[in-house]
Design a protein around this motif. Structure first.
Motif, mmCIF file in Angstrom:
data_model
loop_
_atom_site.group_PDB
_atom_site.id
_atom_site.type_symbol
_atom_site.label_atom_id
_atom_site.label_comp_id
_atom_site.label_asym_id
_atom_site.label_seq_id
_atom_site.Cartn_x
_atom_site.Cartn_y
_atom_site.Cartn_z
ATOM 1 N N GLU A 59 10.784 101.388 78.663
ATOM 2 C CA GLU A 59 10.858 102.228 79.849
ATOM 3 C C GLU A 59 9.442 102.511 80.325
ATOM 4 O O GLU A 59 8.517 102.586 79.509
ATOM 5 N N VAL A 93 18.503 98.302 95.070
ATOM 6 C CA VAL A 93 18.146 98.224 93.656
ATOM 7 C C VAL A 93 17.786 96.778 93.382
ATOM 8 O O VAL A 93 18.557 95.872 93.699
ATOM 9 N N GLN A 109 12.753 98.658 92.944
ATOM 10 C CA GLN A 109 12.513 97.664 91.887
ATOM 11 C C GLN A 109 12.398 98.371 90.537
ATOM 12 O O GLN A 109 11.604 99.296 90.383
ATOM 13 N N VAL A 110 13.198 97.892 89.568
ATOM 14 C CA VAL A 110 13.217 98.558 88.262
ATOM 15 C C VAL A 110 11.920 98.268 87.499
ATOM 16 O O VAL A 110 11.206 97.312 87.799
ATOM 17 N N SER A 111 11.653 99.128 86.484
ATOM 18 C CA SER A 111 10.429 98.984 85.683
ATOM 19 C C SER A 111 10.469 97.727 84.836
ATOM 20 O O SER A 111 11.532 97.231 84.479
ATOM 21 N N ALA A 169 17.083 94.497 90.370
ATOM 22 C CA ALA A 169 17.141 94.396 88.910
ATOM 23 C C ALA A 169 16.998 92.923 88.539
ATOM 24 O O ALA A 169 16.966 92.065 89.414
ATOM 25 N N GLU A 219 8.985 101.635 88.017
ATOM 26 C CA GLU A 219 10.053 101.698 89.027
ATOM 27 C C GLU A 219 9.585 102.386 90.298
ATOM 28 O O GLU A 219 9.043 103.486 90.265
#
Ligand code: SER
Length: 910
Positions: free
Chosen positions: A547, A613, A529-531, A615, A525
Motif C-alpha cells: 500500500e 478507477v 489510478q491505484v497505488s 486498476a 493513488e
C-alpha cells in the motif's frame, strides 16, 4: 494472626463493619477523576466526595464507606521512586475509607478505628501508636479534641504523639478540602527496621525506616485551601479516613512486605516461573520482581479505566510504568513480551471487587502486548545508547547525565525519563532533570507552533506532521524525491520508519511497517489510478510494499511487511515496483483517455468524465449520458479505440501553466484541484493530437502497448450517469478467453459445433415446450387412473357406498374437486378424503342431498366429529363440509373412524 485473614476477607470485614454503623457502601470511583482538572489520577478515597465537603454537592446519605483504587505517581502525592525499593509503597493501591458528611465527628471516627483494628482485626494494642495535630507553622493550635478521644480508648497514653503541618495536616492537592489529621501507626518491632546500618538512625513514628508503618489516616476536614494559599473554614465538619489496604493485609498475614501477601505473591510466583529462576535467585533480585508485581496492577487498572499509552498526560504515566516494568523484566532476563500474561492474574484476583477488569480483559491484554512490542523494538538501542552516554560521562569524570541526552533517549528511542533515571541511579550517577524538562517543554512549544497541538485527538493528524518535522530535523538533510514516471526501480536510502504509529529507528521481521525513502518510483493513488505495489530490499532485509500513502503533502509512505531481516533508518535500499502490474495499469490509464475521446465522438461532446478507477485488471469510467448504449455504439467505440492502438500513436507529457493548457482546449476535470503548473498528457503527434488531458498518472509510451481494448460491461449508476468497465492487454485476453471457455462448455454440453449454438439453443427450447405439454397431459391422466383405483376401496355400510382415503394433493381446492369427481362416479354415497398441506391435516366429507334427507348423512355433522380427532374444527353444507386440524399424525385415525360414524348415523335415522 491467623491464616484465615485472606485479603478478600479483610476488605469485606471493613465494609461490613461500617455498613453495620449505617454507612452506605459505595463503589470505587474511576482512576480517571471525573470533572476535576486539578487531578491527574484519583489519589484519595475522598476525591469522589470533594463536592460534598465543599458544600457544592449532596448525596442521599451522610455516611459512606468503600474501597477506592488510587494512584500516587504525580503531583502532591508521588510515591513512584519508592515503589519496588521498599515493601510498602505502590503506584496503585486500595484505600479503605469511611466518611461522615457533617454527621459524626472525631469521637466516633477514633473510637471505631481503634475498635476495628484491635477487637475485630485483632492487632495488638501495645503495637499501635496514634498522632494528633499540633500546629508548628501558624495559629491553628492543638487538636485537643483528638487527644481527648484517643485517651478514651485503651491505647497506651505514651503512644499518642503530636506532629505538625508536614505530617498531620492532610490536603488533597494544592487546592481543595483539607484539615488536621490523626494517623495510626503499627510498630513491627526493631527487626523490621531497614536502616539499622545507618549511623544515628532512630526508629520512630513518622521516621524513615519500615519499623513504624502508617496504617490509617483519619482526617478531620474543616477547611478549603484556595489557590491563594488561604484556608477558608467549611460550613460543616466532615470525617475522611483512609486505611492502606495492602499494608493492613501484610500485618494481618504477618508479612514484613506487602509483596508477600496474597495480593502480590501470585504475580511474583508467575514471574519466577516465566523467567525460570530458583527461589534463591528470586530473593537475590527482589526489586525487579516487586516493580513488575506493582506495575502490572497499575497498568491493568489504568487500561481498565480507559487510559491508553501516549506521550503525555495519563497516557504517558501508563506508558512509563509499563516500560519501567519491561526494563526491570529485562534485568531478570525477559526478552519477549510477558506483561500481558500477568494481567490475567491481576484480573483473577481483583475481578470480583472491580468488575470493570474482567469486562475489559481482552482489550487490556491486547493494549499491554502492543505497547510491550513497541518498546522492545527500541529497547536495545535505547539501552545501548544509554550505556555509551554513561561511559562518556564517567570518562569525563563527571557524575551527571545531561538533560538533552535523557530527552533524546526519551523522544527518539522511547526510553522514558524515569527508566533512564533508574539505570543512571544504578550506576551511582545523577541526571539533569531540569535540563530534560526544558528540552521537553521546548519540543511541546515546537509542536504547538507546527499547529499539531489542536489536533491532539487524532493520532494520525499529529503523527505525520511529527514524522515530517522529525525528518526535517535530521542531519544531513534529506531531499525527498517522487518520480513515478521514469524507471521502475531506484537505489535510495531509508529516511524514516513508523511501527504501530510510532517513529522508530529499527524494525523487526514480521512487523507491519510504514517507511519513507529518500527517492521513490512507487506511484501513490491519485486521479483514479491505484497505488503501485512491489518490494524494497535492504542490505540484509526485504519488505513487501502492499500500500502507498500520502497522508500530508510531501510525505510519501510505503506500507508493507518485513519478510526478512531488520530494516534500519539510513540503510541503502533498492525499491522495485511490481513491473508487470504497473504496465497493466499504464495500459488501462492510456486506454481510459482513448475511451473518453471515443465516447465523445460516438455519443456526443456532452460526455464528461464523472469518475474513474484505473486498476491492473480493468478500468472503470463513469460519465454523464442519458441512455444505455446500443450494441452498435459499443462496437463502434471499441473500434475507434482499437484503431488508435493499431496506429501506434506517441504518448507524451509536458508541464505547462494551467491557464495556457485550458486555453488550448485541454480536458480538465471539474472536481480535481490543479496547481499553477499542470501536466498535460497527449496522445498523438503534437501537430494533430488525438487527446489532451490534464493528468498526473502513468502511461504507456506508444498506444500499441495497450494491445487490445474490450468493453466488458455498461450500466446506469444514477440519474444521467453511466458506467463502463473495460479491459486492455492481458485483461482483455483474460475476458475473451473466459467467454470462449464458457461457449465451448455450452457447445460441448449440447453436442453442437460452436457456430450452430444459437440455432441449437432455439431448437432445444422449442422441444422443451412440447415436452412440458406432454408431461402435463400425462400427469392428469395418471391422477385419474389413481382415482379410479381408489373406487375399488369403496365399502358398503347398510347398502350405502362409503369411500375413505388419504390422498396427496397440493391444496383444499384440489381436494374438493376430487371429492366432487368421486361423488359423480359413485352415484351417491359418502366420501371422506384427507390430505396434509404444509404439515397440517385437511379433511373433506361429501355426500348427496338425497343421502342427507333419506339417511340423515349430514356431511357437516360427520366432519365436526372427525375434526375433533385431528385437533381442529370444521363445518360446511349438509352435502359438502371441510375441516382443518393441527395434528397430521391423527389423520389415519380420523379416516379409520369414518365407517363406525357412518354406521352410527345410519342407525339413528328417523
Ligand atoms: N484523604 C486521606 C488520605 O488519603 C484520608 O482518606 O490519606
Amino acid at each position: 494472626m491467623t491464616e484465615a485473614w485472606t485479603s478478600e476477607k479483610i476488605r469485606q470485614t471493613f465494609l461490613d463493619y461500617f455498613e453495620a454503623r449505617d454507612h452506605t457502601v459505595v463503589p470505587s470511583a474511576s482512576l480517571v477523576p471525573q470533572d476535576d482538572p486539578t487531578l491527574l489520577f484519583t489519589n484519595a478515597g475522598m476525591n469522589q466526595f470533594k463536592d460534598v465537603f465543599l458544600g457544592t454537592g449532596t448525596r442521599p446519605y451522610t455516611r459512606a464507606t468503600d474501597t477506592q483504587k488510587v494512584m500516587r505517581v504525580a503531583g502532591k502525592h508521588n510515591d513512584l521512586e519508592d515503589v519496588g525499593r521498599d515493601g510498602t509503597h505502590h503506584t496503585l493501591f486500595e484505600m479503605l475509607g469511611n466518611w461522615s458528611f457533617g454527621d459524626y465527628y472525631k469521637k466516633e471516627a477514633i473510637a471505631w478505628a481503634w475498635d476495628l483494628l484491635t477487637r475485630v482485626y485483632g492487632l495488638a494494642s501495645d503495637r499501635l501508636w496514634a498522632t494528633f495535630f499540633k500546629d508548628d507553622e501558624g495559629d491553628l493550635g492543638i487538636d485537643e479534641e483528638a487527644v481527648h478521644h484517643w485517651r478514651a480508648t485503651t491505647i497506651d497514653p505514651r503512644h499518642i504523639l503530636p506532629f505538625g503541618r508536614k505530617d498531620n495536616f492532610w490536603e488533597m492537592g494544592d487546592t481543595g478540602p483539607c484539615g488536621p489529621s490523626s494517623e495510626i501507626f503499627y510498630d513491627r518491632g526493631p527487626a523490621a527496621c531497614d536502616r539499622q546500618t545507618i549511623a544515628d538512625h532512630v526508629c520512630r513514628v513518622n521516621g524513615d525506616c519500615e519499623r513504624f508503618t502508617e496504617v490509617w489516616n483519619l482526617v478531620f476536614i474543616q477547611y478549603n485551601r484556595h489557590a491563594s494559599g488561604d484556608l477558608e473554614p467549611l460550613p460543616a465538619q466532615h470525617i475522611d479516613t483512609g486505611l492502606g489496604f495492602e499494608r493492613l493485609v501484610a500485618l494481618l498475614q504477618d508479612q514484613t512486605s506487602n509483596y508477600r501477601t496474597d495480593l502480590f505473591w501470585p504475580i511474583i510466583e508467575r514471574v519466577q516461573v516465566l523467567v525460570g529462576q530458583t527461589d534463591a535467585q528470586r530473593e537475590a533480585s527482589l526489586v525487579p520482581y516487586r516493580v513488575i508485581a506493582d506495575h502490572i496492577r497499575a497498568v491493568t487498572f489504568l487500561i481498565g479505566d480507559g487510559v491508553l499509552p501516549a506521550n503525555d498526560g495519563r497516557g504517558y504515566v501508563l506508558r512509563m510504568i509499563l516500560r519501567r516494568a519491561v526494563r526491570f523484566g529485562r534485568t531478570l532476563g525477559f526478552t519477549q513480551p510477558f506483561m500481558s500474561e500477568l494481567a490475567d492474574i491481576v484480573v483473577q484476583k481483583m475481578g470480583q471487587v472491580f468488575p470493570e477488569l474482567p469486562a475489559r480483559i481482552d482489550f487490556i491484554k491486547a493494549t499491554i502486548l502492543g505497547e510491550e512490542k513497541r518498546f522492545l523494538r527500541t529497547l536495545d538501542q535505547g539501552l545501548g545508547r544509554l550505556e555509551e552516554i554513561i561511559d562518556e560521562v564517567k570518562t569525563e569524570g563527571a557524575t551527571e547525565i545531561p538533560g538533552d541526552q535523557a530527552f533524546f533517549l526519551h523522544d527518539t528511542l522511547g526510553l522514558p525519563f524515569e527508566v533512564t533515571r533508574d539505570i543512571v541511579l544504578e550506576h551511582g550517577l545523577t541526571i539533569d532533570e531540569a535540563g530534560y524538562q526544558a528540552e521537553r517543554e521546548a519540543q511541546r512549544a515546537r509542536g504547538r507552533a507546527a499547529g499539531a497541538f489542536e489536533l491532539e485527538a487524532d493520532v494520525h493528524a499529529q503523527l505525520y506532521p511529527q514524522l515530517q518535522a522529525w525528518i526535517q530535523s535530521q542531519t544531513p538533510k534529506w531531499e525527498l524525491a517522487y518520480d513515478p514516471y521514469g524507471a521502475l526501480e531506484v537505489g535510495t536510502r531509508v529516511v524514516a520508519l513508523l511501527c504501530d504509529d510510532q517513529i522508530a529507528t529499527i524494525a523487526q521481521e514480521g512487523d507491519t511497517l510504514e517507511l519513507v525513502l529518500a527517492d521513490t518510483c512507487f506511484y501513490v493513488e491519485s486521479g483514479g489510478q491505484v497505488s503501485d505495489t512491489g518490494r524494497i530490499t535492504g542490505p540484509d532485509w526485504e519488505m513487501t510494499v502492499t500500500e502507498m500513502r500520502r497522508p500530508i503533502e510531501g510525505l510519501i509512505i510505503h506500507v508493507g511487511h518485513v519478510i526478512r531481516g531488520t530494516p534500519r533508518v539510513g540503510d541503502a535500499v533498492t525499491a522495485q515496483v511490481d513491473e508487470v502490474r504497473r504496465r497493466d495499469i499504464m495500459r488501462n490509464h492510456t486506454a481510459t483517455h482513448l475511451l473518453h475521446r471515443a465516447l465523445r465522438e460516438v455519443l456526443g461532446s456532452h460526455v464528461q468524465q464523472a469518475g474513474s478507477v484505473v486498476a491492473p485488471d480493468r478500468l472503470r469510467f463513469d460519465f454523464n449520458h442519458n441512455a444505455p448504449m446500443t450494441a452498435a455504439q459499443r462496437a463502434r467505440i471499441e473500434q475507434i479505440v482499437t484503431e488508435v492502438v493499431l496506429a501506434d500513436e506517441l504518448v507524451t507529457s509536458r508541464q505547462e501553466s494551467y491557464r495556457e493548457a485550458l486555453s488550448q482546449g485541454v480536458i480538465a476535470l471539474f472536481e480535481e484541484k490543479y496547481g499553477e503548473t499542470v501536466r498535460v498528457l497527449r496522445v498523438g503527434e503534437p501537430a494533430h493530437p488525438l487527446s489532451e488531458e490534464l493528468c498526473g498518472g502513468t502511461h504507456v509510451a506508444r498506444t500499441s502497448e495497450i494491445g487490445a481494448f474490450l468493453i466488458l460491461d455498461e450500466e446506469g449508476i444514477g440519474a444521467g450517469v453511466r458506467r463502463i468497465e473495460a479491459a486492455t492487454g492481458r485483461g482483455a485476453l483474460d475476458a475473451v478467453q473466459t467467454l470462449r471457455e464458457r461457449q465451448e462448455q455450452t457447445a460441448a454440453l449440447l453436442s453442437t459445433p460452436l457456430e450452430e449454438l444459437p440455432q441449437r439453443a432455439a431448437r432445444l427450447l422449442e422441444e422443451l415446450k412440447t415436452a412440458q405439454r406432454e408431461i402435463d397431459q400425462l400427469t392428469r391422466k395418471l391422477a385419474r387412473a389413481d382415482f379410479q383405483s381408489l373406487l375399488n376401496d369403496v365399502i358398503e355400510i347398510d347398502e350405502v357406498p362409503v369411500l375413505t382415503a388419504q390422498v396427496d394433493v397440493p391444496d383444499a381446492d384440489t381436494l374438493r374437486e376430487m371429492a366432487d369427481w368421486f361423488r359423480d362416479k359413485m352415484q351417491g354415497g359418502v366420501i371422506v378424503l384427507g390430505t396434509v398441506v404444509d404439515g397440517k391435516p385437511l379433511l373433506i366429507a361429501a355426500t348427496t342431498n338425497q343421502m342427507v334427507e333419506r339417511h340423515n348423512l349430514h356431511a357437516g355433522n360427520l366432519i365436526r366429529q372427525l375434526a375433533e380427532i385431528v385437533g381442529g374444527g370444521g363445518g360446511g353444507r349438509p352435502d359438502m363440509a371441510q375441516a382443518g386440524g393441527r395434528n397430521a399424525a391423527k389423520l389415519p385415525t380420523a379416516l379409520g373412524a369414518v365407517p363406525d360414524l357412518v354406521r352410527e348415523m345410519l342407525s339413528t335415522k328417523h
